[in-house]
Design a protein around this motif. Structure first.
Motif, PDB file in Angstrom:
ATOM      1  N   GLY A 592       0.785  -1.227   0.000  1.00  0.00           N
ATOM      2  CA  GLY A 592       0.000   0.000   0.000  1.00  0.00           C
ATOM      3  C   GLY A 592       0.815   1.274   0.000  1.00  0.00           C
ATOM      4  O   GLY A 592       0.608   2.157  -0.827  1.00  0.00           O
ATOM      5  N   HIS A 593       1.765   1.413   0.918  1.00  0.00           N
ATOM      6  CA  HIS A 593       2.561   2.636   1.018  1.00  0.00           C
ATOM      7  C   HIS A 593       3.817   2.533   0.171  1.00  0.00           C
ATOM      8  O   HIS A 593       4.266   1.449  -0.188  1.00  0.00           O
ATOM      9  CB  HIS A 593       2.959   2.894   2.472  1.00  0.00           C
ATOM     10  CG  HIS A 593       1.860   3.456   3.314  1.00  0.00           C
ATOM     11  ND1 HIS A 593       1.652   4.805   3.474  1.00  0.00           N
ATOM     12  CD2 HIS A 593       0.914   2.842   4.064  1.00  0.00           C
ATOM     13  CE1 HIS A 593       0.628   4.999   4.288  1.00  0.00           C
ATOM     14  NE2 HIS A 593       0.160   3.820   4.655  1.00  0.00           N
ATOM     15  N   ASN A 594       4.408   3.697  -0.086  1.00  0.00           N
ATOM     16  CA  ASN A 594       5.608   3.759  -0.922  1.00  0.00           C
ATOM     17  C   ASN A 594       6.741   2.898  -0.377  1.00  0.00           C
ATOM     18  O   ASN A 594       7.525   2.348  -1.141  1.00  0.00           O
ATOM     19  CB  ASN A 594       6.088   5.197  -1.051  1.00  0.00           C
ATOM     20  CG  ASN A 594       6.372   5.837   0.298  1.00  0.00           C
ATOM     21  OD1 ASN A 594       5.491   5.941   1.133  1.00  0.00           O
ATOM     22  ND2 ASN A 594       7.594   6.278   0.523  1.00  0.00           N
ATOM     23  N   ASN A 595       6.843   2.760   0.957  1.00  0.00           N
ATOM     24  CA  ASN A 595       7.955   1.976   1.493  1.00  0.00           C
ATOM     25  C   ASN A 595       7.506   1.023   2.586  1.00  0.00           C
ATOM     26  O   ASN A 595       8.288   0.693   3.481  1.00  0.00           O
ATOM     27  CB  ASN A 595       9.070   2.885   2.030  1.00  0.00           C
ATOM     28  CG  ASN A 595      10.395   2.154   2.113  1.00  0.00           C
ATOM     29  OD1 ASN A 595      10.747   1.373   1.225  1.00  0.00           O
ATOM     30  ND2 ASN A 595      11.151   2.380   3.184  1.00  0.00           N
ATOM     31  N   VAL A 596       6.273   0.545   2.494  1.00  0.00           N
ATOM     32  CA  VAL A 596       5.840  -0.419   3.502  1.00  0.00           C
ATOM     33  C   VAL A 596       6.592  -1.738   3.346  1.00  0.00           C
ATOM     34  O   VAL A 596       6.863  -2.439   4.335  1.00  0.00           O
ATOM     35  CB  VAL A 596       4.309  -0.621   3.449  1.00  0.00           C
ATOM     36  CG1 VAL A 596       3.878  -1.388   2.211  1.00  0.00           C
ATOM     37  CG2 VAL A 596       3.794  -1.270   4.714  1.00  0.00           C
TER      38      VAL A 596
END
Length: 991
Positions: A592-596
């Motif tokens: 989901g997130h750019n760097n999850v």
């Protein structure tokens, strides 16, 4: 060149000169590499041949051919001189008749206007055809970009990228008009169309016909002048041009271009939003962001972007940014110096640890921050404070998918890359609204589906875009995906589609697993899941007959009380059919997130070190202890995000250090979370805005967003990419890695880092998964896909050597039992409330909500209600309702739409005030504690029966897409007024 290379070489002759190329490569690229210039305006390496501008005509076998459509072949003979050169000269004159050259006062004169550069490089001396204005006004209706028909050369790039790269299918060229032009939908204003604001049309436009509004008046010394001054200047230049020719005017524009290049900075970075990992250049002047310019060399996205990556950067210079440390005093915050704030942080955290033990302190890293910053956060927890109480927001989304992959194939990451998703014969998409949550990846799959026959099976109770386009759309009952997926695994065995050779060679526990599937018949699955059995059979046949299958899933799978089991079931199905270890196969949980992905990869989880070694393994613990040069590391089980809330409520957790995480809004049962914050003795929040979570803190530290620091991110493909600092931090804000380093120093641990590259070097020296990662190998558009060997060899496709990531190299099939959801509807709470993201915003909107333009596109929090339910309850669009769960309530307007299942509601998560998670509960995945956000029963009370629709009439969802195969160039060629050059054109300004 050695003899062994001869098979890979084509020899061709160009105007009698022999050159060498690669068989099958575009002729234009081959000529350029051999320092031979062939003009081209419609050709783009990210689009392929369009054959619309005529400027690349060459001679071959006595005929004129389009150079952009020719592929290199051995023995090819090409003529650039003679008739072909005359044809290209006529073609550029026609372009100039359609495009008004006023380069010195044009926003696009930055070495980025291909019309300007082609006129210059072809050494055009005089304009043969007068420019004539077109009978169309500029379209200024869209908040992010504008279209100027007078500058449009009808190359069709924007149409091609919209139709066949983004595959939103909004743009076309109406070739039937007297004066053809680009149109949106069925000829609507841009802002009234199905345009999703991806900005790809603007990116590929070769001139200034499509222009970002942030560039207008900002790009050069003369571009900011008022139109009443600019227009007369243009007229003066046009008046003298016939007398002095184009060259003197072009020379002035080249000087202007040089001036601009000194002022406009172009910095390669990576998007800060979802997990696709789009890379691009950010164009800036001082602290002003002029535009985002992707490049075909970007490894994950090429030329593609979405609304957020292209236009969602208003937050960077928001006046709401935190720019100085804050400390709580007498119940409110006041500004403080860094020394005072950091002294308080150290005093508060150290005091709690001393009084109550290290495990009374917990740390939360940020999936918005870099790998290096995640690495330091977990190092601070373990090596400085001596606790494994460290987690990140992967607990809310990806951990069940990771668990399922760890169980079955050994690595907790995507099996391959986006190229594999593009090349698969079948893609099974479960619980993923990919077109809105990961739009650039969705565009790759939509392209494969539209142009190359890829087949899609979409399982989602919500009828979203991927479901609308799918070959098969399954709408299962909530929380039953494990059942039908397992039924398909049984179907493969029962109907001869199981890959027995693959299973025998590469997989353990096959017979035990097959026996465990006995209950999972198609009829049983149809009953439990409320599905048509024939649709399940059709899906089974499609998967079984395919040579390559990819499985894609997201939070529609993971945010359930048994999401780990469902993720395991998906991987089981892929193993049964042999769909691992070869191109176009594997499991792909969308991050989901750019760097999850990277935040977990680099150790910010309670149970693992960077690179996924267990903290409970004595050998691994000793390895990291020695590497960090500390006396000991903790071996006790730590708290994760979810259990931290329990520990706060129980009084066991006394202090928290939260970096860039909005737990007060995004954690389930958020009222309980906020009550837990009030129980803490000390709390530090590090963020770029004064979030709701920060409001509970004792000290607030101003961190820096991605554009204000260096570092690396890992995208959903496991791809590690550099981000480069664009700006200095705003005000007194600091990069997060620098803040953590200073806190450690004040705690007596002087790590000595002066740059993130040193942090990465340390991580790579200690974690074998990253052994070959260094900043030199990540320069420019370069990237590395982990695991990375010491020599820099990376691994885009996992398991290609036939070995899975277990000691014996074999995968595992895991028997599963279906367990019902932890929360179901009943007589009182009679409606299921599904939830998820929508295209325009990201998460709770802390970043995207800072600019008026994205809020204009999607301004309100609302609940989607199906028509049958709306009729039953007597409500219309804009009705106001109160949704009440077993934990809380929220009031929200209604949008009536057929997207939800009958008796289901859908609510998006993008609100910083009302908070969906006042409704969600404490029930969580029984393996990894991911909250079951998707298992939510509510009752709906009507407060007002009608009102203003919460979704504006001009939202793209009300548009009217016009699918077609590219620019339909034959329609241009069939016009009565088109003649192929070098014949002169009767009306060059038209076509």
């Amino acid at each position: 060149m050695t003899n062994s290379d001869d098979a890979d070489v084509a020899r061709l002759t160009v105007d009698g000169r022999e050159i060498r190329g690669r068989p099958g490569e575009p002729l234009i690229d081959c000529l350029e590499r051999n320092d031979l210039y062939l003009p081209h305006l419609c050709y783009h390496p990210g689009l392929g041949p369009l054959q619309s501008c005529d400027t690349c005509l060459v001679g071959q076998d006595g005929q004129l051919r389009y150079g952009c459509s020719l592929s290199v072949a051995d023995g090819m003979k090409i003529e650039l001189a003679g008739t072909a050169q005359d044809a290209r000269g006529e073609a550029i004159q026609r372009i100039m008749a359609k495009h008004e050259l006023y380069c010195t006062v044009c926003e696009n004169n930055n070495g980025n206007c291909e019309v300007h550069d082609t006129v210059r490089d072809m050494q055009v001396r005089q304009q043969s055809y007068d420019f004539k204005t077109k009978p169309y006004a500029n379209d200024e209706s869209h908040p992010f970009y504008r279209y100027d028909p007078d500058q449009c050369i009808l190359c069709g790039r924007c149409v091609e990228v919209c139709q066949n790269v983004e595959v939103n299918e909004t743009l076309s060229i109406d070739w039937s008009r007297e004066h053809p032009r680009v149109i949106w939908d069925d000829d609507r204003a841009i802002d009234e169309s199905s345009c999703v604001s991806c900005g790809q049309c603007v990116t590929v436009c070769p001139c200034n016909a499509l222009m970002e509004k942030d560039m207008i008046g900002q790009a050069g010394p003369f571009t900011g002048m008022p139109r009443e001054l600019k227009r007369p200047m243009i007229e003066i230049v046009k008046a003298v041009e016939p007398k002095i020719g184009i060259k003197p005017i072009m020379d002035i524009s080249l000087m202007d271009e040089a001036l601009r290049s000194a002022e406009i900075k172009r910095t390669k970075t990576v998007c800060t939003y979802c997990g696709v990992g789009c890379a691009f250049e950010m164009w800036t002047r001082d602290r002003q962001i002029l535009k985002i310019q992707p490049d075909h060399r970007a490894p994950a996205n090429g030329i593609s972007t979405c609304i957020k990556g292209k236009f969602g950067w208003d937050f960077v210079n928001s006046d709401k940014r935190l720019t100085t440390p804050l400390v709580r005093e007498n119940g409110s915050f006041r500004e403080a110096s860094w020394d005072e704030a950091l002294d308080r942080v150290v005093e508060g955290l150290r005091g709690v640890a001393k009084a109550h033990g290290a495990d009374a302190v917990s740390f939360v890293a940020s999936s918005k921050c870099t790998n290096e910053e995640s690495y330091l956060m977990q190092k601070l927890a373990r090596a400085v404070f001596g606790t494994n109480n460290i987690d990140n927001c992967s607990r809310y989304c990806q951990n069940p998918a990771t668990a399922g992959l760890f169980r079955t194939v050994g690595y907790g990451g995507d099996a391959g890359t986006i190229k594999d998703l593009e090349s698969a014969e079948v893609v099974l998409i479960i619980g993923s609204n990919t077109a809105e949550t990961h739009p650039v990846i969705a565009s790759r799959m939509k392209r494969a589906h539209k142009l190359y026959g890829q087949k899609h099976i979409v399982a989602d109770p919500h009828r979203q875009e991927m479901a609308e386009r799918a070959n098969i759309h399954l709408r299962p009952e909530n929380s039953t995906d494990l059942v039908w997926v397992s039924a398909l695994s049984r179907y493969m065995f029962d109907h001869g589609y199981a890959d027995t050779e693959f299973l025998e060679q590469h997989v353990h526990d096959v017979e035990d697993f097959r026996k465990s599937l006995e209950p999972f018949t198609i009829d049983y699955a149809a009953e439990i899941c409320d599905l048509d059995p024939q649709l399940l059979i059709d899906a089974g046949e499609m998967i079984g007959q395919a040579k390559t299958v990819c499985g894609v899933w997201a939070m529609g799978v993971t945010q359930h009380s048994h999401g780990s089991d469902t993720s395991t079931a998906i991987s089981n199905l892929l193993l049964v059919t042999g769909n691992y270890g070869k191109p176009g196969t594997g499991g792909y949980p969308m991050r989901g997130h750019n760097n999850v992905q990277g935040c977990s990869d680099f150790g910010s989880l309670f149970n693992i070190f960077p690179g996924y070694a267990s903290v409970f393994d004595d050998e691994a613990r000793e390895h990291w202890r020695a590497g960090w040069n500390v006396e000991s590391l903790p071996s006790s089980t730590g708290l994760n995000n979810h259990t931290m809330v329990d520990a706060m409520s129980e009084g066991k957790l006394k202090a928290m250090y939260i970096m860039g995480e909005e737990m007060a809004l995004v954690d389930s049962n958020s009222n309980r979370v906020r009550e837990g914050f009030e129980n803490l003795g000390f709390m530090v929040v590090q963020d770029i805005f004064m979030s709701m979570t920060a409001g509970y803190a004792d000290v607030v530290l101003p961190g820096a967003p991605s554009v204000e620091k260096d570092g690396t991110f890992v995208n959903t493909e496991r791809r590690i990419q550099r981000i480069n600092k664009v700006f200095e931090p705003l005000g007194e804000a600091r990069p997060d890695w620098a803040i953590t380093t200073e806190i450690a120093k004040r705690m007596g641990h002087d790590w000595g880092y002066t740059h993130p590259s040193e942090i990465m070097a340390e991580a790579a020296s200690l974690a074998p998964m990253f052994a070959g990662v260094n900043y030199a190998r990540l320069e420019g558009w370069n990237s590395l896909v982990w695991p990375v060997a010491p020599d820099g060899t990376d691994t885009p496709l996992l398991y290609a050597d036939g070995r899975f990531h277990f000691d014996d190299g074999k995968a595992r099939l895991v028997p599963l039992d279906w367990k019902d959801a932890s929360e179901r509807v009943d007589e009182e709470y009679d409606l299921h409330l599904n939830n998820g993201r929508m295209l325009e915003h990201f998460h709770e909107g802390n970043l995207t909500g800072q600019g008026w333009r994205i809020n204009y596109e999607l301004p309100e929090f609302f609940v989607e209600v199906p028509p049958e339910l709306a009729e039953e309850r007597g409500i219309e669009n804009g009705a106001q309702v109160r949704l009440t769960s077993r934990r809380g309530k929220v009031e929200v307007p209604v949008l009536i739409t057929d997207r939800p299942r009958t008796n289901n509601l859908f609510i998006h998560v993008h609100t910083r005030t009302k908070g969906l998670n006042q409704l969600t509960g404490d029930h969580a995945d029984d393996a990894v504690d991911t909250p079951a956000f998707k298992e939510l029963a509510v009752k709906m009370e009507v407060l007002k029966k009608s009102g203003k629709s919460p979704l504006p009439h001009n939202n793209f969802r009300f548009g009217n897409r016009q699918p077609q195969d590219g620019i339909l160039i034959n329609r241009k060629w069939q016009r009565d007024d088109y003649e192929q050059p070098p014949t002169q054109a009767p009306n060059p300004e038209r076509v």
